[in-house]
Enzyme design. Structure first.
Site: not given
Ligand code: THU
Length: 127
Positions: A40, A42, A51, A53, A84, A87
């Site tokens: 991920n 940010e 994310c 994925e 999520c 994704c």
């Molecule tokens: N996140 C992912 O990388 N994948 C997911 O399927 C759910 C959430 C990340 C996004 C963000 O950087 C952190 O998790 C918190 O939501």
């Protein structure tokens, strides 16, 4: 721990998550066996965070891959970490039959078919 999960664990080390502190790693195996990893990423502007994925998926698609066999997702969660909803839809576009291997850093895993995680995918072909 299976190889794909190990690759997701390694990718997770590069997660850029200074805001949520929630690090995620993913490893996506294409139909030709090539593995694309993601973490991920940010941003100060929270909403543009991507994310793990989708980072893996977009790396793969931009490399020319279109069909995928499996994805492993790992995070420091109590149980295996599910992808999520955004994704799920993004992955479904390319491989509805994808096997999703959810994992946590303690080695707990669970395998589910993507079509069982995303009940009613959106498709322009249905209109
Ligand atoms: N996140 C992912 O990388 N994948 C997911 O399927 C759910 C959430 C990340 C996004 C963000 O950087 C952190 O998790 C918190 O939501």
């Amino acid at each position: 721990m299976n190889t794909l999960i190990k690759k997701a664990v390694a990718a997770r080390k590069n997660a850029y998550a200074p805001y949520s502190k929630f690090k995620v790693g993913a490893a996506l195996e294409a139909s030709n066996g090539k593995v694309y990893t993601g973490c991920n990423v940010e941003n100060s502007s929270y909403g543009i965070t991507v994310c793990a994925e989708r980072v893996a998926l977009f790396k793969a698609v931009s490399d020319g891959a279109r069909k995928f066999k499996r994805i492993a997702v790992v995070a420091e969660t109590k149980g295996p970490c599910p992808p999520c909803g955004i994704c799920r839809q993004a992955l479904h576009e390319f491989s509805p039959a994808l096997e999703v291997i959810m994992a946590n850093t303690k080695g707990r895993t669970r395998k589910v078919k993507l079509k069982n995680l995303l009940a009613h995918p959106f498709s322009l072909n249905n209109h």
